[in-house]
Scaffold this motif. Sequence first.
Motif, PDB file in Angstrom:
ATOM      1  N   THR A  19      43.346  29.266  50.327  1.00  0.00           N
ATOM      2  CA  THR A  19      41.938  29.608  50.138  1.00  0.00           C
ATOM      3  C   THR A  19      41.786  31.111  50.267  1.00  0.00           C
ATOM      4  OG1 THR A  19      41.203  27.496  51.061  1.00  0.00           O
ATOM      5  CG2 THR A  19      39.587  29.271  50.973  1.00  0.00           C
ATOM      6  N   ILE A  20      41.130  31.713  49.296  1.00  0.00           N
ATOM      7  CA  ILE A  20      40.918  33.159  49.281  1.00  0.00           C
ATOM      8  C   ILE A  20      39.442  33.427  49.002  1.00  0.00           C
ATOM      9  CG2 ILE A  20      41.532  35.349  48.204  1.00  0.00           C
ATOM     10  CD1 ILE A  20      44.198  34.104  47.401  1.00  0.00           C
ATOM     11  N   CYS A  21      38.787  34.202  49.862  1.00  0.00           N
ATOM     12  CA  CYS A  21      37.387  34.579  49.677  1.00  0.00           C
ATOM     13  C   CYS A  21      37.275  36.098  49.662  1.00  0.00           C
ATOM     14  CB  CYS A  21      36.511  34.001  50.787  1.00  0.00           C
ATOM     15  SG  CYS A  21      36.354  32.203  50.761  1.00  0.00           S
ATOM     16  N   ASN A  22      36.506  36.606  48.717  1.00  0.00           N
ATOM     17  CA  ASN A  22      36.301  38.043  48.579  1.00  0.00           C
ATOM     18  C   ASN A  22      34.872  38.304  48.136  1.00  0.00           C
ATOM     19  OD1 ASN A  22      39.110  39.127  49.006  1.00  0.00           O
ATOM     20  ND2 ASN A  22      39.531  37.825  47.222  1.00  0.00           N
ATOM     21  N   ALA A  23      34.456  39.544  48.330  1.00  0.00           N
ATOM     22  CA  ALA A  23      33.149  39.940  47.820  1.00  0.00           C
ATOM     23  C   ALA A  23      33.184  39.907  46.296  1.00  0.00           C
ATOM     24  CB  ALA A  23      32.793  41.337  48.324  1.00  0.00           C
ATOM     25  N   ALA A  24      32.140  39.388  45.701  1.00  0.00           N
ATOM     26  CA  ALA A  24      32.081  39.253  44.246  1.00  0.00           C
ATOM     27  C   ALA A  24      31.539  40.530  43.618  1.00  0.00           C
ATOM     28  CB  ALA A  24      31.204  38.068  43.871  1.00  0.00           C
TER      29      ALA A  24
END
Length: 587
Positions: free
Chosen positions: A460-465
Motif C-alpha cells: 500500500t502506497i499513499c502520497n499527496a495527489a
Amino acid sequence: GLSFHTYFMLTHMFLPGPRSQFTRYRSWNSRMYPVWKDGDQRFRNCWFGGEVTFDLKNDAPTLTGARATFNINLNFPPNQTALPDGQVVWAQNCTINGQQYQEGQAVYPDQGTQSNGVFPDGTPFSRSQNKKPSYVFVWKTWGRYWQVADGPSSSLTIGTDNVPLGSYNMEVVIYHSRGKDTFIPLGYASTVFAITDQIPFTMSLAQVNDVNQDDQNFIQNRAIAFNVKLHDPSQYLNGADISFSWDFGDSTGTLISRETTVTHTYLTVGTFKPQVVLMASISNGCGNPTADTTPLAASVQPAEAENGEAVVDTEAVEVASVAPAGVDAAVVPEEQDPADTAAAAAEADVQPAEEAVAAEGEVQAEVETDPAQVALVVAKRQAPELTADCMVYRYGSLATSLDVVQGIESVEIVQMSNVVAMATELDQNAVDVTITCQGSLPSEVCTVISDADCITPVATICNAATPSPDCQMVLRQFFNDSGVFCINVSLTNDVSLAMASARVSVTLASSGSPAGTAATVLGVMVLACVVCCIGLMRFKQYQPLREDHGDSNGGSSAVTSVPLMLWNLLSRQSPGESRPLLQGRIV
C-alpha cells in the motif's frame, strides 16, 4: 422543552436526592425497615468492606399509553463480587480490621432462614422459592409506592395510561436483608423521566464513500440514505400503522413512505433542511382497558412525615405495577408530598416551573448524534383520543440541516503501460497507471496492490495527489515479481472518496546490470572464436587448381596471410573468394 439526546443523558445518570425527602406511608414498618435521615452516620457503615453505589436508568421518554421501565444495578466495593445467584463474596484474599477473609467467602453469610419475609407495608413476599430475596426496592412516583423483592439487579415497569404529560421524578430506596425480619437501608437514588404525546425517534444520514459521517457534509449527485429509528422499548407501536412524510428541502415535493429508510439525491450544492413528520394510527380496543393497567382506589390517610407531622394523601393517579416474572412486587398508595407537585400541577393543567420539565404537547426529539439538528414541534393538546374508528393518532416530527458539496464523483483507470526496465540493482518492472476523475480534485491518492483475486494486499502506497486541472495523473508502480496483480486506486479529499480497480499482468524484463553486460560481452567473444575456428578449417581444406609444371614458385599464390583471413572473416568472406575460384586460362 427537553431534546431526546439531552433527556437521555440526564436520565441515565445517577441522580442522588436528599434522603430526608423519601417519606413513609402510614403502614410502613419502621422497626423492620428503618428510614435514616440524610447525613446519618450509619450510612457510612451500612455495608461491610466499602460503599455500595447504584446505577439507575430508565427508558424514557415514554409515549403516553406505553410503559416505562426503570433498571437499577448495585455496584459493590472493588474487592467484592456478586455471584450469579446474587450472593456477594470476597473477590480476593484480604484482611479488614485484623480479620482475614478468603476469596469466595460470603460477605454476609446466609442466615439459613426459610421465611418468605414481608414488605414495609406488611404485605408478604409471594415468591415460590424457599430462599428469601436479599434486597428490597421501594419505588416512588405519582404519589404511589411499588415494592419489589429481588437480587442485586432489579427493574420496575409501570403503565402510563391516564397520566398527564410532563416530567416526573422516580425515587427508590434499597434495603438489604440482614437476617429474619431485619433490613438495612443501603441508600437512595432518583431519576427523571418524561411522558409525552410526541413519538420519540432519531434520524441518521449515511452516504456511500462519505469520508466523515458526522460532519453533515454530503456529496452532490450521490444518494443519501435517511433512516428513522423509533424509540419504543415497550413495543407499544408494534401493531400501529406508521407513515412518514418527507420534505428534503430542495423543492422536489413530498415523499410519503411506510418504510423506515428512504434515499434521496441532491443535484445541486448548497445547504438544505430536510424534515420528516410521522403519524401512527394505534388501535385502542374501542375503549377497553389495556391488560397491563390495574385501576387502584384512591386512599386518604395520614402518613408519617420526617418532621413528625401528619400529611394527608390527595387523589392518587391510577397506575399499575409490572414486575419481571418471578419477582415479588406490591403497590400501595402514598401521601402527596412536595416531591410529587409535578403530578398535581399537571392535573390542574399547570406545568411546573422546572428546567427539566417539558411543556405539555411540546416535548421534542432530535437526532441523537448531531446537536446541530433541531426538532419540529407538532402540538397536540389533550385532544379526545377515542374516535369513531377506535383509533388513537400520535405524531412525531424532526428536522435537520445538511450541506451538499461537490466531491470526487468517480475515478477511472484508463491505461496501463509497461516501462522499459532501467539499470538497477534489483530485478524490477515498472507499470505506468493513467487515471482520470470527475468532480472535485483529490488531495491524496493511495494505491493498493493485491493478489489476482483482489483479496490479499501485498503493498500500500499513499502520497499527496498532484493531478492536472482536468483531473488526470500518471502513477508509476514497481513490481518485484511476475504474475497477475490487482491494482486498487483511491482518491480522497476532505469530503469524498472514490475508487477504481483493475488487473495487470507483469512479466519481468532482463535487467541492465553490470553482471548482465559482462555476460553479454563474453558471449560475443565466444561466438567470434567459433567463427575463427570454422574459417581456419575451411582455409586448410581448400586448394585452388593449378597447372602441372615444375615451376618451384607456383605454390606461392595459395599462401594467405592471417591478417587477411581475419579481415575476410569480419567482412563475411572466405580466403580467395575475392577472386574467381577457377581462373580461365588458354590452354
